[in-house]
Design a protein around this motif. Structure first.
Motif, PDB file in Angstrom:
ATOM      1  N   ARG A 187       2.284   1.976  -3.400  1.00  0.00           N
ATOM      2  CA  ARG A 187       1.266   2.226  -4.426  1.00  0.00           C
ATOM      3  C   ARG A 187       0.420   3.475  -4.160  1.00  0.00           C
ATOM      4  NH1 ARG A 187       4.167  -0.482  -7.326  1.00  0.00           N
ATOM      5  NH2 ARG A 187       3.640  -2.553  -8.000  1.00  0.00           N
ATOM      6  N   GLN A 188       0.782   4.251  -3.163  1.00  0.00           N
ATOM      7  CA  GLN A 188      -0.002   5.455  -2.882  1.00  0.00           C
ATOM      8  C   GLN A 188       0.096   6.430  -4.056  1.00  0.00           C
ATOM      9  OE1 GLN A 188       1.555   8.004   0.362  1.00  0.00           O
ATOM     10  NE2 GLN A 188       3.242   6.539   0.491  1.00  0.00           N
ATOM     11  N   GLN A 189      -0.986   7.129  -4.296  1.00  0.00           N
ATOM     12  CA  GLN A 189      -1.111   8.020  -5.445  1.00  0.00           C
ATOM     13  C   GLN A 189       0.014   9.047  -5.549  1.00  0.00           C
ATOM     14  OE1 GLN A 189      -3.099   6.314  -7.337  1.00  0.00           O
ATOM     15  NE2 GLN A 189      -4.379   8.031  -7.882  1.00  0.00           N
ATOM     16  N   ASP A 190       0.452   9.571  -4.442  1.00  0.00           N
ATOM     17  CA  ASP A 190       1.428  10.657  -4.445  1.00  0.00           C
ATOM     18  C   ASP A 190       2.811  10.230  -4.933  1.00  0.00           C
ATOM     19  OD1 ASP A 190      -0.600  12.220  -3.431  1.00  0.00           O
ATOM     20  OD2 ASP A 190       0.000  11.905  -1.363  1.00  0.00           O
ATOM     21  N   LEU A 198       4.549  12.645  -0.383  1.00  0.00           N
ATOM     22  CA  LEU A 198       3.831  11.447   0.036  1.00  0.00           C
ATOM     23  C   LEU A 198       2.869  11.706   1.196  1.00  0.00           C
ATOM     24  CD1 LEU A 198       6.707   8.812  -0.013  1.00  0.00           C
ATOM     25  CD2 LEU A 198       4.984   9.248  -1.773  1.00  0.00           C
ATOM     26  N   ILE A 257       1.692   9.163   3.047  1.00  0.00           N
ATOM     27  CA  ILE A 257       2.200   8.245   4.065  1.00  0.00           C
ATOM     28  C   ILE A 257       3.721   8.271   3.977  1.00  0.00           C
ATOM     29  CG2 ILE A 257       2.241   5.868   4.910  1.00  0.00           C
ATOM     30  CD1 ILE A 257      -0.394   5.427   3.337  1.00  0.00           C
ATOM     31  N   PHE A 287       0.833  -1.205   0.000  1.00  0.00           N
ATOM     32  CA  PHE A 287       0.000   0.000   0.000  1.00  0.00           C
ATOM     33  C   PHE A 287       0.867   1.255   0.000  1.00  0.00           C
ATOM     34  CE2 PHE A 287      -3.520  -2.675   1.782  1.00  0.00           C
ATOM     35  CZ  PHE A 287      -4.375  -2.501   0.705  1.00  0.00           C
ATOM     36  N   TYR A 288       1.917   1.238   0.778  1.00  0.00           N
ATOM     37  CA  TYR A 288       2.823   2.384   0.858  1.00  0.00           C
ATOM     38  C   TYR A 288       3.416   2.712  -0.510  1.00  0.00           C
ATOM     39  CZ  TYR A 288       7.073   5.013   1.844  1.00  0.00           C
ATOM     40  OH  TYR A 288       8.074   5.943   1.826  1.00  0.00           O
TER      41      TYR A 288
END
Length: 134
Positions: free
Chosen positions: A27-30, A88, A90, A24-25
């Motif tokens: 693949r985050q959008q930012d 980011l 996250i 998830f980290y």
């Protein structure tokens, strides 16, 4: 492809969740706002996390060399100058704060089987599933 269900023991649950959190980290959008070298690094690390997750569900074992790689990547990311990671949502030191307090589901394209699949995980039950996507 047939559905696969794995019930995780306590040790595997901890490692599996670490891999999911890392996935998830990365693949985050930012991530798209990072410089190209960091984008590539995040992409590759995300692929390793994905491979770890899929391999565990399919074969029932967590590849420790994959976990070692993810741990080293996380150490490296935590050591980067914070300005590089500013975009980011996250940050690397916040990965462990990701909680799975409800069942999660990820739809991805499985290149090995040339089809869409769904990865589901219920943390409370310790159950991971791999199913064909609708």
């Amino acid at each position: 492809m047939k559905s696969i269900t794995k019930i995780l023991n306590d040790r595997d649950k901890i490692l599996f969740e670490k891999a999911l959190k890392f996935y998830f980290y990365t693949r985050q959008q930012d991530v798209r706002k990072l410089n190209s070298q960091l984008q590539q690094r995040f992409s590759y690390a995300g692929q390793v996390a994905y491979s770890l997750i899929i391999t565990y569900i399919r074969e029932g074992n967590l590849k420790l060399e994959y976990m070692d790689f993810l741990n080293e990547e996380l150490k490296t990311m935590r050591g980067l100058d914070s300005e590089f990671l500013e975009p980011l949502m996250i940050k690397p030191h916040e990965i462990d704060e990701i909680e799975f307090n409800q069942e999660i589901s990820i739809k991805v394209f499985d290149e090995d089987n040339d089809t869409d699949i769904q990865i589901s995980y219920d943390s409370e039950q310790g159950i991971a599933k791999l199913t064909p996507s609708d």
